[in-house]
Design an enzyme around this catalytic site. Sequence first.
Site, short mmCIF file in Angstrom:
data_model
loop_
_atom_site.label_atom_id
_atom_site.label_comp_id
_atom_site.label_asym_id
_atom_site.label_seq_id
_atom_site.Cartn_x
_atom_site.Cartn_y
_atom_site.Cartn_z
N SER A 127 21.22 30.16 -4.07
CA SER A 127 22.62 30.08 -3.65
C SER A 127 23.26 28.84 -4.26
CB SER A 127 22.71 29.96 -2.12
OG SER A 127 23.99 29.43 -1.78
N HIS A 136 23.22 33.81 -6.06
CA HIS A 136 23.89 34.10 -4.79
C HIS A 136 25.13 33.23 -4.68
CE1 HIS A 136 23.83 35.55 -0.59
NE2 HIS A 136 24.16 34.34 -0.22
N ASP A 190 28.18 32.09 -2.38
CA ASP A 190 28.61 32.06 -0.97
C ASP A 190 30.10 31.78 -0.84
OD1 ASP A 190 25.48 30.73 -0.06
OD2 ASP A 190 26.34 32.60 0.69
N MET A 250 33.41 31.49 1.49
CA MET A 250 33.75 31.22 2.89
C MET A 250 35.24 30.89 3.00
SD MET A 250 30.50 28.87 3.98
CE MET A 250 28.86 29.23 3.32
N HIS A 310 28.43 36.93 -1.57
CA HIS A 310 28.31 37.03 -0.10
C HIS A 310 29.64 36.63 0.52
CE1 HIS A 310 26.09 35.31 3.71
NE2 HIS A 310 26.87 36.36 3.98
N MET A 329 31.75 35.76 3.36
CA MET A 329 31.85 35.32 4.74
C MET A 329 33.32 35.04 5.02
SD MET A 329 28.46 32.94 4.62
CE MET A 329 28.60 32.81 2.83
N MET A 382 20.90 37.47 8.11
CA MET A 382 21.19 36.04 8.16
C MET A 382 20.14 35.36 9.03
SD MET A 382 23.69 35.56 6.19
CE MET A 382 23.91 33.82 6.56
N ASP A 435 18.69 35.47 4.18
CA ASP A 435 19.61 34.43 3.72
C ASP A 435 19.73 33.31 4.74
OD1 ASP A 435 23.15 34.48 2.75
OD2 ASP A 435 21.53 33.03 2.45
C1 DX5 Z 1 24.99 30.26 4.68
C2 DX5 Z 1 24.89 30.97 3.33
C3 DX5 Z 1 23.51 30.85 2.75
C4 DX5 Z 1 23.12 29.41 2.47
C5 DX5 Z 1 21.68 29.34 2.04
O1 DX5 Z 1 26.19 30.62 5.30
O2 DX5 Z 1 25.17 32.34 3.47
O3 DX5 Z 1 23.45 31.61 1.52
O4 DX5 Z 1 23.92 28.88 1.44
O5 DX5 Z 1 21.39 27.97 1.89
P1 DX5 Z 1 20.00 27.41 2.44
O6 DX5 Z 1 18.95 28.12 1.63
O7 DX5 Z 1 20.08 25.94 2.14
O8 DX5 Z 1 19.94 27.75 3.90
ZN ZN Z 2 24.76 33.55 1.64
#
Ligand code: DX5
Ligand code: ZN
Length: 221
Positions: A9, A34, A36, A38, A67, A69, A138, A176
């Site tokens: 990620s 990956h 992320d 948000m 991903h 979110m 998750m 994840d």
């Molecule tokens: C959290 C993300 C994950 C996170 C993973 O909301 O969806 O993908 O970045 O990071 P680590 O591996 O550090 O938990």
């Molecule tokens: Zn993620």
Amino acid sequence: MKPVKLAPSILSCDFSRLGEEIRAAEAGGADWIHVDVMDGHFVPNITIGPVITEGARRVTGLPLDVHLMIEAPERYLEAFAKAGADSLTVHQETCPDLAATLAQIRSLGVRAGVAVNPDTPVESIRAVAADLDLLVIMSVQPGFGGQKYIDGSTDKIRRARALLDEVGGRAELEVDGGVDASNAAAVAAAGATVLVAGSAVYAHPEGAAEGVRAIRKALQA
Ligand code: DX5
Ligand code: ZN
């Protein structure tokens, strides 16, 4: 049994060197990247959007595992598809009509995934499980990298595996959050086929390539 895929990620990378950081993960043997996303509404953090996804697209040929979110993800599916996403994962918790949102993703020629938060039963996605390309469990509360893996997640991964087998689903089962060399083998043994790792890769003292290699070694041990 297909080898487990590793999806670093970039949330935990040094964004002042995004290109190098993605190339380092690729050099270390990453299978996917990956991304992320948000929005500060569904989760308290704000991170990256289509523009950064497009930047990542320019530096790697690896599949971009995006991903989302974010609230009302249907508003942005086309923008992320255009930016180069290979798969788009929406959260069950943000999709009142999950089947329609997944169909919209597929209509863009992109693989369709759904993620469930730690408190959301995996049963909640049974109706769409047979058609998923990706089911994301998750193992932390979404919003931030560097959190601890929630121990109950391993049983939930087994339940997700059983559900996918029961409905004859072909989806990759991705885990994840909080995954690192110490728990990767157990997570894979529970049925995960894709492991996301952010801080375990990008906070590795010898850099991201070594971070990926360390998890791969732990899986082969
Ligand atoms: C959290 C993300 C994950 C996170 C993973 O909301 O969806 O993908 O970045 O990071 P680590 O591996 O550090 O938990
Ligand atoms: Zn993620």
